[in-house]
Design a protein around this motif. Sequence first.
Motif, PDB file in Angstrom:
ATOM      1  N   ARG A  92       0.869  -1.155   0.013  1.00  0.00           N
ATOM      2  CA  ARG A  92       0.064   0.501   0.238  1.00  0.00           C
ATOM      3  C   ARG A  92       1.002   1.063   0.422  1.00  0.00           C
ATOM      4  NH1 ARG A  92      -4.219  -2.588   4.160  1.00  0.00           N
ATOM      5  NH2 ARG A  92      -5.336  -4.144   2.927  1.00  0.00           N
ATOM      6  N   PRO A  93       1.955   0.988   0.732  1.00  0.00           N
ATOM      7  CA  PRO A  93       2.606   3.379   0.977  1.00  0.00           C
ATOM      8  C   PRO A  93       3.293   3.040  -1.197  1.00  0.00           C
ATOM      9  CG  PRO A  93       3.538   1.057   2.152  1.00  0.00           C
ATOM     10  CD  PRO A  93       2.500   0.907   2.149  1.00  0.00           C
ATOM     11  N   GLN A 108       7.998   9.232   2.547  1.00  0.00           N
ATOM     12  CA  GLN A 108       7.626   8.504   2.825  1.00  0.00           C
ATOM     13  C   GLN A 108       7.260   6.918   2.519  1.00  0.00           C
ATOM     14  OE1 GLN A 108       3.946   7.041   3.621  1.00  0.00           O
ATOM     15  NE2 GLN A 108       3.735   6.746   1.109  1.00  0.00           N
ATOM     16  N   ALA A 109       6.833   6.827   1.098  1.00  0.00           N
ATOM     17  CA  ALA A 109       6.577   4.780   0.890  1.00  0.00           C
ATOM     18  C   ALA A 109       8.281   4.105   1.100  1.00  0.00           C
ATOM     19  CB  ALA A 109       6.976   4.854  -0.847  1.00  0.00           C
ATOM     20  N   ARG A 110       9.468   4.979   0.889  1.00  0.00           N
ATOM     21  CA  ARG A 110      10.436   4.226   1.575  1.00  0.00           C
ATOM     22  C   ARG A 110      11.289   4.215   2.941  1.00  0.00           C
ATOM     23  NH1 ARG A 110      13.823   3.071  -2.348  1.00  0.00           N
ATOM     24  NH2 ARG A 110      13.293   4.082  -4.480  1.00  0.00           N
ATOM     25  N   ALA A 130       2.894  13.964   4.923  1.00  0.00           N
ATOM     26  CA  ALA A 130       1.845  13.429   6.434  1.00  0.00           C
ATOM     27  C   ALA A 130       0.715  13.176   5.510  1.00  0.00           C
ATOM     28  CB  ALA A 130       1.870  14.693   7.271  1.00  0.00           C
ATOM     29  N   TYR A 131       0.480  13.092   4.585  1.00  0.00           N
ATOM     30  CA  TYR A 131      -0.688  12.630   3.920  1.00  0.00           C
ATOM     31  C   TYR A 131      -0.655  10.929   4.244  1.00  0.00           C
ATOM     32  CZ  TYR A 131      -4.742  12.946   1.553  1.00  0.00           C
ATOM     33  OH  TYR A 131      -6.084  12.722   0.707  1.00  0.00           O
ATOM     34  N   SER A 132       0.127  10.001   3.489  1.00  0.00           N
ATOM     35  CA  SER A 132      -0.636   9.008   3.180  1.00  0.00           C
ATOM     36  C   SER A 132       0.005   7.621   4.237  1.00  0.00           C
ATOM     37  CB  SER A 132       0.535   8.560   1.832  1.00  0.00           C
ATOM     38  OG  SER A 132       0.302   8.849   0.566  1.00  0.00           O
ATOM     39  N   PRO A 133       0.762   8.427   5.408  1.00  0.00           N
ATOM     40  CA  PRO A 133       1.153   7.685   6.396  1.00  0.00           C
ATOM     41  C   PRO A 133      -0.131   7.107   7.307  1.00  0.00           C
ATOM     42  CG  PRO A 133       2.751   8.929   6.152  1.00  0.00           C
ATOM     43  CD  PRO A 133       2.211   9.473   5.588  1.00  0.00           C
ATOM     44  N   LEU A 134      -1.093   9.024   7.360  1.00  0.00           N
ATOM     45  CA  LEU A 134      -2.389   8.578   7.736  1.00  0.00           C
ATOM     46  C   LEU A 134      -4.075   7.445   7.300  1.00  0.00           C
ATOM     47  CD1 LEU A 134      -2.858  12.536   8.412  1.00  0.00           C
ATOM     48  CD2 LEU A 134      -2.182  11.075  10.138  1.00  0.00           C
ATOM     49  N   SER A 135      -3.586   7.600   5.832  1.00  0.00           N
ATOM     50  CA  SER A 135      -3.972   6.526   5.267  1.00  0.00           C
ATOM     51  C   SER A 135      -3.347   5.216   5.682  1.00  0.00           C
ATOM     52  CB  SER A 135      -4.256   6.835   3.905  1.00  0.00           C
ATOM     53  OG  SER A 135      -4.573   8.169   3.189  1.00  0.00           O
ATOM     54  N   LEU A 136      -2.461   4.770   5.782  1.00  0.00           N
ATOM     55  CA  LEU A 136      -2.351   3.611   5.817  1.00  0.00           C
ATOM     56  C   LEU A 136      -2.696   3.334   7.610  1.00  0.00           C
ATOM     57  CD1 LEU A 136       1.577   3.917   4.677  1.00  0.00           C
ATOM     58  CD2 LEU A 136      -0.367   1.957   3.537  1.00  0.00           C
ATOM     59  N   THR A 137      -2.634   4.107   8.142  1.00  0.00           N
ATOM     60  CA  THR A 137      -3.026   3.936   9.190  1.00  0.00           C
ATOM     61  C   THR A 137      -3.742   3.512   9.319  1.00  0.00           C
ATOM     62  OG1 THR A 137      -1.553   5.841  10.743  1.00  0.00           O
ATOM     63  CG2 THR A 137      -2.806   4.619  11.898  1.00  0.00           C
ATOM     64  N   VAL A 138      -4.878   3.859   8.712  1.00  0.00           N
ATOM     65  CA  VAL A 138      -6.194   3.844   9.565  1.00  0.00           C
ATOM     66  C   VAL A 138      -6.861   2.167   8.165  1.00  0.00           C
ATOM     67  CG1 VAL A 138      -8.629   4.409   8.511  1.00  0.00           C
ATOM     68  CG2 VAL A 138      -6.621   6.416   9.399  1.00  0.00           C
ATOM     69  N   LEU A 139      -5.844   2.042   7.630  1.00  0.00           N
ATOM     70  CA  LEU A 139      -6.260   0.846   6.378  1.00  0.00           C
ATOM     71  C   LEU A 139      -6.039  -0.335   6.816  1.00  0.00           C
ATOM     72  CD1 LEU A 139      -5.000   1.844   2.668  1.00  0.00           C
ATOM     73  CD2 LEU A 139      -7.853   1.156   3.438  1.00  0.00           C
ATOM     74  N   GLY A 140      -4.785  -0.359   7.454  1.00  0.00           N
ATOM     75  CA  GLY A 140      -4.135  -0.993   8.791  1.00  0.00           C
ATOM     76  C   GLY A 140      -4.762  -1.417   9.690  1.00  0.00           C
ATOM     77  N   SER A 141      -6.145  -0.754   9.863  1.00  0.00           N
ATOM     78  CA  SER A 141      -6.189  -0.587  11.000  1.00  0.00           C
ATOM     79  C   SER A 141      -8.464  -1.535  11.472  1.00  0.00           C
ATOM     80  CB  SER A 141      -6.514   0.329  12.618  1.00  0.00           C
ATOM     81  OG  SER A 141      -5.364   0.414  12.510  1.00  0.00           O
ATOM     82  N   ALA A 142      -8.717  -1.185  10.065  1.00  0.00           N
ATOM     83  CA  ALA A 142      -9.753  -1.333   9.386  1.00  0.00           C
ATOM     84  C   ALA A 142     -10.162  -2.808   9.245  1.00  0.00           C
ATOM     85  CB  ALA A 142     -10.377  -1.086   7.953  1.00  0.00           C
TER      86      ALA A 142
END
Length: 477
Positions: free
Chosen positions: A155-156, A333-335, A387-399
């Motif tokens: 996903r990153p 951030q992906a790296r 900052a933007y994508s790490p917040l998305s990754l956190t949400v997707l990982g917790s969904a």
Amino acid sequence: MSAAPHGSDEPDTVAMPVATTGGQPGIFAPGRRVLTSGIVLIITIVAFEALAVATILPLVEADLGDLHLYGWVFSAFFLGNLVGIVVAGQAADRTPLVIPFAGGVALFAAGLALAATAPSMRVLVLARALQGLGAGALPAVAYVCIGRAYPPEQRPRLFALLSTAWVLPSLVGPAAAGFVGEAIGWRWVFAGLLPLVLAFGAVVAGTLRRIVTPGGGAVATVSVRDAVLVAGAGAAVLAGLGAEPWWLATSLLFVGLAVGLPAFRRLTPPGTLRLAEGLPAAIGLRGLLTFAFFAADAYVPFTLATVRGVSPGVAGLALTAAALSWTAGSWIQARQVHRSGPRSLVRVGFVVLSGATLAFAIVFLPAVPPALGLPLWGLGGLAMGLAYSPLSLTVLGSAPRGGEGTATAALQLADTLGVALGTGTSGAVITWATAAGWDRSLGLVLVFASAAAVAALGAVLVARLPCRVPLEDAVTG
């Protein structure tokens, strides 16, 4: 179920991955390349529209007048987005993804047609609300695709790729929109986007039919009624910020908050408003991030065009710089996100955004070349990329499995509410300054200072994010 194996033709369906091992096919493997390309096309549509409108709006204001409605052209779009996101997120958990997507494309296209023929700024605001209602489905569908068809460790890269989808629009969009607007009229910018939306929509719709809608997923807790209440409450708050006399302003603010806050609580995970640790904090911080960035971003071309006198096309290059640096930050951030964790990257993003927003204010000085505004706002884009994508990754990982639509709808809800309130609040600040007899430049300086303060607040609150991105999908229940 897993995606189709390597070497096969495009599968009839793409289901949720069950493992996070390195053996999963890549995002452009034969079983995913059409899907990946389709998601990128979705974001490309959004990028072209956003950059074009921001570039030509000074021309629109000069033609139609009503400067006090300038911020509403942005806010109406994102308030409509609130409803579209919730409807699409709820539908994504219950129906094939192609259904909410096709409805969104139809409404978005209708909004473009109305904008191209708008006789007044008020009608343009209405057209933008219609566009927002349709466009809300596009990122909501894209996020659900990512949650269902790609394992967490991929996903990153995909989020970085989505940022890259802004590159072509950012390179040609502002300049093309500025040229078209000055040469043949701003209305043709909206009209020219219409065939692109319809063509891209047809391509993407074919890929979405391959995504499985899982049975037995989490029951959606969002409601269209609450989404409408939040959008209406947001409109009331923004109207109250610029209303006169004082009693009308106070009444609108009170009604907006009294209606909107309970509805927002029902649409988001418990604790979102107080930024409780984990998933609620990620959603709440996303709202703060978009508020801070877009409160300033909406007025960057306006500042360069009306205060420093550059052409709309050149002023739009500041948006190009921000989009390109946003893409660069997203690849960084992906790296780094699985090494450094979301907390550190989001904190850096907020700090850089606050500094860039304050630094941009020096372009108001006559001795400073206006071209300096381009790299300065590029720093703001870099901050968003980090900052933007790490917040998305956190949400997707917790969904929860099967509830990706509901979780990402909450994220997008906070996202777009932040944009709507940020741009609307900035418009209210300029209205206050004008009503007080202040110079327009002073009102714009206050806009950038306020946005920087919100970003600084976000930098403090990131301590509530997890140190590491969740790599395993949460289980239902």
